[in-house]
Design a protein around this motif. Structure first.
Motif, PDB file in Angstrom:
ATOM      1  N   ILE A 122       0.872  -1.171   0.000  1.00  0.00           N
ATOM      2  CA  ILE A 122       0.000   0.000   0.000  1.00  0.00           C
ATOM      3  C   ILE A 122       0.907   1.219   0.000  1.00  0.00           C
ATOM      4  O   ILE A 122       1.789   1.343   0.866  1.00  0.00           O
ATOM      5  N   THR A 123       0.732   2.096  -0.978  1.00  0.00           N
ATOM      6  CA  THR A 123       1.601   3.267  -1.071  1.00  0.00           C
ATOM      7  C   THR A 123       0.781   4.551  -1.018  1.00  0.00           C
ATOM      8  O   THR A 123      -0.417   4.559  -1.302  1.00  0.00           O
ATOM      9  N   ILE A 124       1.460   5.629  -0.657  1.00  0.00           N
ATOM     10  CA  ILE A 124       0.824   6.950  -0.651  1.00  0.00           C
ATOM     11  C   ILE A 124       1.278   7.689  -1.899  1.00  0.00           C
ATOM     12  O   ILE A 124       2.468   7.922  -2.105  1.00  0.00           O
ATOM     13  N   GLY A 125       0.304   8.013  -2.743  1.00  0.00           N
ATOM     14  CA  GLY A 125       0.600   8.717  -3.981  1.00  0.00           C
ATOM     15  C   GLY A 125       0.122  10.153  -3.932  1.00  0.00           C
ATOM     16  O   GLY A 125       0.219  10.815  -2.896  1.00  0.00           O
ATOM     17  N   THR A 126      -0.423  10.621  -5.023  1.00  0.00           N
ATOM     18  CA  THR A 126      -0.948  11.980  -5.110  1.00  0.00           C
ATOM     19  C   THR A 126      -2.128  11.982  -6.070  1.00  0.00           C
ATOM     20  O   THR A 126      -2.194  11.163  -6.991  1.00  0.00           O
ATOM     21  N   ALA A 127      -3.055  12.926  -5.856  1.00  0.00           N
ATOM     22  CA  ALA A 127      -4.232  13.017  -6.726  1.00  0.00           C
ATOM     23  C   ALA A 127      -3.847  13.327  -8.167  1.00  0.00           C
ATOM     24  O   ALA A 127      -4.623  13.088  -9.089  1.00  0.00           O
ATOM     25  N   GLY A 128      -2.633  13.826  -8.372  1.00  0.00           N
ATOM     26  CA  GLY A 128      -2.171  14.134  -9.717  1.00  0.00           C
ATOM     27  C   GLY A 128      -2.082  12.930 -10.631  1.00  0.00           C
ATOM     28  O   GLY A 128      -2.161  13.071 -11.857  1.00  0.00           O
ATOM     29  N   ILE A 129      -1.956  11.713 -10.064  1.00  0.00           N
ATOM     30  CA  ILE A 129      -1.843  10.510 -10.915  1.00  0.00           C
ATOM     31  C   ILE A 129      -3.174   9.774 -11.069  1.00  0.00           C
ATOM     32  O   ILE A 129      -3.215   8.668 -11.587  1.00  0.00           O
ATOM     33  N   SER A 147      -3.330  17.160 -17.380  1.00  0.00           N
ATOM     34  CA  SER A 147      -4.515  17.801 -17.968  1.00  0.00           C
ATOM     35  C   SER A 147      -4.706  19.221 -17.446  1.00  0.00           C
ATOM     36  O   SER A 147      -4.007  19.688 -16.542  1.00  0.00           O
ATOM     37  N   ALA A 148      -5.697  19.883 -18.018  1.00  0.00           N
ATOM     38  CA  ALA A 148      -6.036  21.244 -17.597  1.00  0.00           C
ATOM     39  C   ALA A 148      -6.645  21.253 -16.196  1.00  0.00           C
ATOM     40  O   ALA A 148      -6.794  22.313 -15.577  1.00  0.00           O
ATOM     41  N   GLU A 149      -6.992  20.073 -15.698  1.00  0.00           N
ATOM     42  CA  GLU A 149      -7.591  19.948 -14.360  1.00  0.00           C
ATOM     43  C   GLU A 149      -6.604  20.342 -13.269  1.00  0.00           C
ATOM     44  O   GLU A 149      -6.986  20.782 -12.193  1.00  0.00           O
ATOM     45  N   SER A 150      -5.325  20.165 -13.544  1.00  0.00           N
ATOM     46  CA  SER A 150      -4.297  20.461 -12.554  1.00  0.00           C
ATOM     47  C   SER A 150      -3.973  21.943 -12.543  1.00  0.00           C
ATOM     48  O   SER A 150      -3.789  22.564 -13.587  1.00  0.00           O
ATOM     49  N   LYS A 151      -3.899  22.504 -11.339  1.00  0.00           N
ATOM     50  CA  LYS A 151      -3.549  23.923 -11.194  1.00  0.00           C
ATOM     51  C   LYS A 151      -2.049  24.098 -10.928  1.00  0.00           C
ATOM     52  O   LYS A 151      -1.547  25.204 -10.859  1.00  0.00           O
ATOM     53  N   ARG A 152      -1.356  22.981 -10.769  1.00  0.00           N
ATOM     54  CA  ARG A 152       0.072  23.070 -10.428  1.00  0.00           C
ATOM     55  C   ARG A 152       0.923  23.321 -11.667  1.00  0.00           C
ATOM     56  O   ARG A 152       0.765  22.654 -12.677  1.00  0.00           O
ATOM     57  N   LYS A 153       1.837  24.279 -11.542  1.00  0.00           N
ATOM     58  CA  LYS A 153       2.743  24.570 -12.650  1.00  0.00           C
ATOM     59  C   LYS A 153       3.910  23.587 -12.677  1.00  0.00           C
ATOM     60  O   LYS A 153       4.427  23.238 -13.736  1.00  0.00           O
ATOM     61  N   LEU A 154       4.321  23.162 -11.485  1.00  0.00           N
ATOM     62  CA  LEU A 154       5.442  22.219 -11.391  1.00  0.00           C
ATOM     63  C   LEU A 154       4.896  20.793 -11.333  1.00  0.00           C
ATOM     64  O   LEU A 154       4.033  20.492 -10.511  1.00  0.00           O
ATOM     65  N   THR A 155       5.398  19.925 -12.177  1.00  0.00           N
ATOM     66  CA  THR A 155       4.868  18.558 -12.255  1.00  0.00           C
ATOM     67  C   THR A 155       5.896  17.501 -11.845  1.00  0.00           C
ATOM     68  O   THR A 155       5.611  16.316 -11.934  1.00  0.00           O
ATOM     69  N   ARG A 156       7.072  17.939 -11.391  1.00  0.00           N
ATOM     70  CA  ARG A 156       8.136  16.975 -11.105  1.00  0.00           C
ATOM     71  C   ARG A 156       7.710  15.914 -10.089  1.00  0.00           C
ATOM     72  O   ARG A 156       7.956  14.722 -10.283  1.00  0.00           O
TER      73      ARG A 156
END
Length: 206
Positions: free
Chosen positions: A99-106, A120-129
């Motif tokens: 079981i891992t902790i990820g992020t809503a970005g994936i 996608s355009a759904e993300s408000k984050r400029k940095l995606t690293r």
């Protein structure tokens, strides 16, 4: 049960460890700095080491039933570089559940379902690293033979333990904007005995 935790000094990992110890499980945690662990329990074994060290990973996973990874991206490639070592050690030990902790970005984008949210355009984050690191770890798990679950919280403040939240397979619950560290840890911990989200991402939010 024997439970291994990677990232046990992080915000979510620390609370997962506390919940497991509270229930009487044997917990083995891989930590770079043992002094950062304030918990003192006889069921807790600390292994000083690094998630990028194959021998350290093998040692902390030896004899375990379940693996939790709450490793952060931490401005590095630790997350994606450690995952092949974790998967290999789990194969050797015959451990199936991680079981891992990820992020809503994936999670998948609602507006553009063929894309992940961070793409996608759904993300408000400029940095995606950070999301890219989580994406690499997700792909490695997806291609594995393991029974994996990736818990994908959205904005993660300390907040209070609420005990009630929404969860959706592979998507973020509609309109969800945050989830506390405590509730994220509780949901992740409950996945030990829950098969609902095996080989899936679980989007979690209030």
């Amino acid at each position: 049960m024997n439970i291994s935790i990677l990232g046990a000094t992080g915000r979510v990992g620390r609370q997962i460890a506390a919940l497991a110890l509270q229930d009487g499980h044997q917990v083995t945690a891989l930590v770079r700095d043992p002094d950062k662990i304030a918990i003192m329990e006889k069921q807790l074994t600390l292994v000083k080491g690094n998630a990028l060290n194959k021998e350290n990973i093998a040692r902390v996973l030896h004899g375990q039933n379940v693996v939790f990874s709450a490793l952060s991206t931490d401005g590095s490639t630790t997350l994606s570089a450690s995952m092949p070592l974790i998967i290999e050690a789990m194969y050797k030990e015959g451990i199936k559940r991680i079981i891992t902790i990820g992020t809503a970005g994936i999670l998948q984008s609602r507006a553009q379902p063929h894309l992940l949210r961070y793409e996608s355009a759904e993300s408000k984050r400029k940095l995606t690293r950070a999301a890219e690191e989580h994406h690499k770890a997700y792909e490695l798990l997806r291609q594995s033979r393991l029974d994996w679950t990736i818990v994908c919280p959205t904005y993660l403040p300390e907040g209070k333990h609420v005990g009630a939240y929404r969860v959706e397979r592979d998507f973020l619950p509609e309109g969800g904007s945050e989830i506390s560290v405590s509730d994220t840890a509780e949901f992740a911990y409950r996945q030990i005995g829950d098969k609902t989200y095996i080989r899936a991402r679980a989007g979690i939010a209030y």
